[in-house]
Design a protein around this motif. Sequence first.
Motif, mmCIF file in Angstrom:
data_model
loop_
_atom_site.group_PDB
_atom_site.id
_atom_site.type_symbol
_atom_site.label_atom_id
_atom_site.label_comp_id
_atom_site.label_asym_id
_atom_site.label_seq_id
_atom_site.Cartn_x
_atom_site.Cartn_y
_atom_site.Cartn_z
ATOM 1 N N ASP A 1 0.875 -1.186 0.000
ATOM 2 C CA ASP A 1 0.000 0.000 0.000
ATOM 3 C C ASP A 1 0.907 1.229 0.000
ATOM 4 O O ASP A 1 1.525 1.544 1.019
ATOM 5 N N PRO A 2 1.070 1.940 -1.100
ATOM 6 C CA PRO A 2 1.961 3.103 -1.161
ATOM 7 C C PRO A 2 1.571 4.180 -0.154
ATOM 8 O O PRO A 2 2.445 4.902 0.331
ATOM 9 N N ARG A 3 0.309 4.245 0.218
ATOM 10 C CA ARG A 3 -0.099 5.279 1.162
ATOM 11 C C ARG A 3 0.544 5.061 2.526
ATOM 12 O O ARG A 3 0.980 5.998 3.170
ATOM 13 N N LEU A 4 0.558 3.813 2.952
ATOM 14 C CA LEU A 4 1.163 3.516 4.240
ATOM 15 C C LEU A 4 2.664 3.832 4.220
ATOM 16 O O LEU A 4 3.223 4.275 5.219
ATOM 17 N N LEU A 5 3.301 3.599 3.063
ATOM 18 C CA LEU A 5 4.727 3.899 2.953
ATOM 19 C C LEU A 5 4.968 5.398 3.084
ATOM 20 O O LEU A 5 5.860 5.845 3.813
ATOM 21 N N LEU A 6 4.126 6.199 2.436
ATOM 22 C CA LEU A 6 4.287 7.647 2.495
ATOM 23 C C LEU A 6 3.985 8.166 3.890
ATOM 24 O O LEU A 6 4.679 9.031 4.424
ATOM 25 N N CYS A 7 2.957 7.611 4.508
ATOM 26 C CA CYS A 7 2.637 8.058 5.859
ATOM 27 C C CYS A 7 3.708 7.653 6.851
ATOM 28 O O CYS A 7 3.980 8.357 7.824
ATOM 29 N N GLY A 8 4.346 6.501 6.609
ATOM 30 C CA GLY A 8 5.442 6.091 7.480
ATOM 31 C C GLY A 8 6.619 7.039 7.385
ATOM 32 O O GLY A 8 7.314 7.286 8.370
ATOM 33 N N VAL A 9 6.847 7.603 6.170
ATOM 34 C CA VAL A 9 7.931 8.569 5.999
ATOM 35 C C VAL A 9 7.566 9.887 6.666
ATOM 36 O O VAL A 9 8.379 10.523 7.346
ATOM 37 N N LEU A 10 6.239 10.326 6.520
ATOM 38 C CA LEU A 10 5.818 11.611 7.063
ATOM 39 C C LEU A 10 5.636 11.572 8.573
ATOM 40 O O LEU A 10 5.601 12.620 9.223
ATOM 41 N N SER A 11 5.488 10.380 9.148
ATOM 42 C CA SER A 11 5.218 10.290 10.579
ATOM 43 C C SER A 11 6.393 10.746 11.418
ATOM 44 O O SER A 11 6.231 11.045 12.605
ATOM 45 N N LEU B 1 8.005 13.489 10.915
ATOM 46 C CA LEU B 1 8.019 14.946 10.943
ATOM 47 C C LEU B 1 7.235 15.448 12.153
ATOM 48 O O LEU B 1 6.400 14.717 12.728
ATOM 49 N N PRO B 2 7.469 16.717 12.549
ATOM 50 C CA PRO B 2 6.737 17.255 13.717
ATOM 51 C C PRO B 2 5.220 17.215 13.525
ATOM 52 O O PRO B 2 4.475 16.906 14.451
ATOM 53 N N GLN B 3 4.715 17.535 12.351
ATOM 54 C CA GLN B 3 3.277 17.532 12.056
ATOM 55 C C GLN B 3 2.974 16.379 11.113
ATOM 56 O O GLN B 3 2.262 16.514 10.107
ATOM 57 N N GLY B 4 3.524 15.226 11.410
ATOM 58 C CA GLY B 4 3.395 14.110 10.485
ATOM 59 C C GLY B 4 1.959 13.636 10.343
ATOM 60 O O GLY B 4 1.517 13.279 9.255
ATOM 61 N N GLY B 5 1.212 13.565 11.434
ATOM 62 C CA GLY B 5 -0.180 13.076 11.357
ATOM 63 C C GLY B 5 -1.042 13.954 10.466
ATOM 64 O O GLY B 5 -1.776 13.468 9.602
ATOM 65 N N ALA B 6 -0.946 15.279 10.674
ATOM 66 C CA ALA B 6 -1.753 16.198 9.871
ATOM 67 C C ALA B 6 -1.329 16.156 8.413
ATOM 68 O O ALA B 6 -2.162 16.161 7.497
ATOM 69 N N ALA B 7 -0.011 16.067 8.181
ATOM 70 C CA ALA B 7 0.478 15.992 6.794
ATOM 71 C C ALA B 7 -0.006 14.732 6.124
ATOM 72 O O ALA B 7 -0.348 14.732 4.934
ATOM 73 N N CYS B 8 -0.053 13.642 6.863
ATOM 74 C CA CYS B 8 -0.518 12.380 6.270
ATOM 75 C C CYS B 8 -1.999 12.478 5.898
ATOM 76 O O CYS B 8 -2.415 12.003 4.848
ATOM 77 N N THR B 9 -2.796 13.140 6.767
ATOM 78 C CA THR B 9 -4.240 13.298 6.470
ATOM 79 C C THR B 9 -4.433 14.152 5.235
ATOM 80 O O THR B 9 -5.242 13.842 4.346
ATOM 81 N N LEU C 1 -2.338 14.531 2.843
ATOM 82 C CA LEU C 1 -1.874 13.775 1.679
ATOM 83 C C LEU C 1 -2.944 12.809 1.214
ATOM 84 O O LEU C 1 -3.207 12.684 0.004
ATOM 85 N N PHE C 2 -3.601 12.161 2.121
ATOM 86 C CA PHE C 2 -4.645 11.230 1.730
ATOM 87 C C PHE C 2 -5.808 11.961 1.078
ATOM 88 O O PHE C 2 -6.409 11.463 0.119
ATOM 89 N N ASP C 3 -6.141 13.118 1.608
ATOM 90 C CA ASP C 3 -7.216 13.894 0.995
ATOM 91 C C ASP C 3 -6.844 14.316 -0.423
ATOM 92 O O ASP C 3 -7.685 14.319 -1.330
ATOM 93 N N LEU C 4 -5.573 14.685 -0.606
ATOM 94 C CA LEU C 4 -5.128 15.086 -1.940
ATOM 95 C C LEU C 4 -5.144 13.920 -2.898
ATOM 96 O O LEU C 4 -5.529 14.046 -4.061
ATOM 97 N N LEU C 5 -4.748 12.759 -2.423
ATOM 98 C CA LEU C 5 -4.705 11.583 -3.296
ATOM 99 C C LEU C 5 -6.095 11.157 -3.739
ATOM 100 O O LEU C 5 -6.266 10.570 -4.820
ATOM 101 N N LYS C 6 -7.107 11.441 -2.927
ATOM 102 C CA LYS C 6 -8.458 11.048 -3.309
ATOM 103 C C LYS C 6 -8.946 11.825 -4.513
ATOM 104 O O LYS C 6 -9.798 11.355 -5.285
ATOM 105 N N THR C 7 -8.388 13.053 -4.687
ATOM 106 C CA THR C 7 -8.851 13.900 -5.787
ATOM 107 C C THR C 7 -8.128 13.618 -7.088
ATOM 108 O O THR C 7 -8.517 14.114 -8.137
ATOM 109 N N LEU C 8 -7.043 12.868 -7.045
ATOM 110 C CA LEU C 8 -6.266 12.602 -8.266
ATOM 111 C C LEU C 8 -6.914 11.489 -9.060
ATOM 112 O O LEU C 8 -7.267 10.439 -8.506
ATOM 113 N N PRO C 9 -7.082 11.692 -10.383
ATOM 114 C CA PRO C 9 -7.704 10.628 -11.200
ATOM 115 C C PRO C 9 -6.781 9.422 -11.403
ATOM 116 O O PRO C 9 -7.248 8.354 -11.762
#
Length: 426
Positions: free
Chosen positions: A340-350, A352-360, A362-370
Motif C-alpha cells: 500500500d503506497p499510502r502507508l509507505l508515504l505516511c510512514g515517511v511523514l510520521s 516529521l513534527p506535524q506528520g499526522g496532519a500531513a498524512c491526512t 496527503l490522503f485527501d489530496l490523493l483522493k482527488t487525483l484521477p
Amino acid sequence: MARPTLPSPPAVPAVLRRPRVPGLGSTATRVVAVLVVVALAAGVYAFWPKHGETTLTAQFTRAVGLYPGSDVRILGVAVGKVTMVVPAGDRVDVTFQVDDTVPVPASAEAAIVAPSLVSDRYVQLLPAWTTGPRIADGATIPLDRTAVPVELDRISQSLDDLLVALGPNGANKEGSLSRLLQTSAANLGGQGQNLHDTTHDLSLALQTLSGGRDDFFATVKNLQSFTTLLARNDQQVRDLNANLATVSQQLEGERGDLGSALANLATALTEISTFVQDNRTVLKSDLAQLTRTTSTIVKNRDALAETLEDAPVALSNLQNAYHPETGTLDTRNNTPQLTDPRLLLCGVLSHLPQGGAACTQLFDLLKTLPILGQLPIPGIGLPSAVPSALTTAAPTTSPTAVPAGDALVHVRGADPTLGGLLGGDR
C-alpha cells in the motif's frame, strides 16, 4: 850424612797405659784387621744387588762373520754378548745373553748387521721395548723373525749367473739378445725427447694420483660400503632384478607400440616446433597477457578463495529457491508497507513534527487525483483517525487481485526478478 834427630814422643801417663798381654803383639792385630775387612767384603758381596742375564737363541739362515763374544745391540747400544754359534742343518742357532735390566719385547726380531765389508758383525734386536710383555728367558727367535745381510760373494755370484744366462751359451746362443738390443736401439733411436716427455708425464700422473690418494681411498671405502649394503640386502636386490626382468619383458612385448608412440611423438614435436616458430609473436603476446591475468588472480586470491568457498552454498540456495512449475525463483518480501503506497508515504511523514496532519492532507489530496483509479490500491478510504490507520496492519491481498469496484492494472515490461531471468511466466 847424619840423619836428623826426631823429637821423642811425649810420655804417656800411667793411667792411660794399656798393659801388655803376654803372647800378643803387632802380628795378631794385623790378622784381626784383615779378617774384619774380609768379613765386610763378603757381606757386601752377599747383600749387594746383582744383575742377571737373559739367555736367548736366534735362528739365522747364515751367520758369516759372527763369533762368540760378538756384540748384541739395541738401537746401536751394546746390551749383551754372543755365547755360542752352532750350525743346525739348514740354519744356524746363535745363542746370546742380554742384561736383564734391558727389556726386550716378546715379539722381538733379530738381524745380523755388517757395519762394513771387513769388520766384525753384531746382532741387532728390534724394536726397542716401550710397553707390553717382555721376552722370557730361554726363548727362541724363529727364522721368520730374523734377517741376514747379503754377502758380497753372493752378489758376485748372482751377477756371474746373469752374465752366463745372457752370454753366448745362454740367451744369446743364437744371437737373440743381440737382435733384441739392435731392434731396441733402432726403435728408440731419435726418441729420446719422447721418452723424456713420457717419463715426465708419467711422473706427473703419479704425483696426481699420490695427491688424490685420500679421495681414491675414500672412493674405494664407499664402494666397499655399497657392496656390503648390497650383500646385506641380497633378497631385495634379487627381487629388484626380477622386477626389472619382468618390466624388460613387457617392454620387449610392446616394443612395436613404443616405436609407434615415439614416432608419433617425434611428429608431434616437429609440428609443435613449427607452430611455435610460425606463431612466435602471437604466443609471446598471449603469454604476456596470461602473465597479467595470473598476476591479477594472485592479487585477488583471497576474494577468489572466499567466492569458491561461498559459491556452493549460494548455488544450493538458488536451486532450492527455483520453482519448476512456474519457472520462477520464490523469494520472500519483508516490507509489507510496499503493498500500500499510502502507508509507505505516511510512514515517511510520521517522523516529521506535524506528520499526522500531513498524512491526512496527503490522503485527501490523493483522493482527488484521477490516477488513483489506475493504481492497484485495495481501498482509498482511511479511517477517521490517521494514527489508528497507520497502526492498522497492511492488507494481505495480492496487488494483482483487488476487490470489486477497484481498477485492476497489469504492469507489462521486462521482469526484473530472477524468475524472469530463468524464463518463468508471471
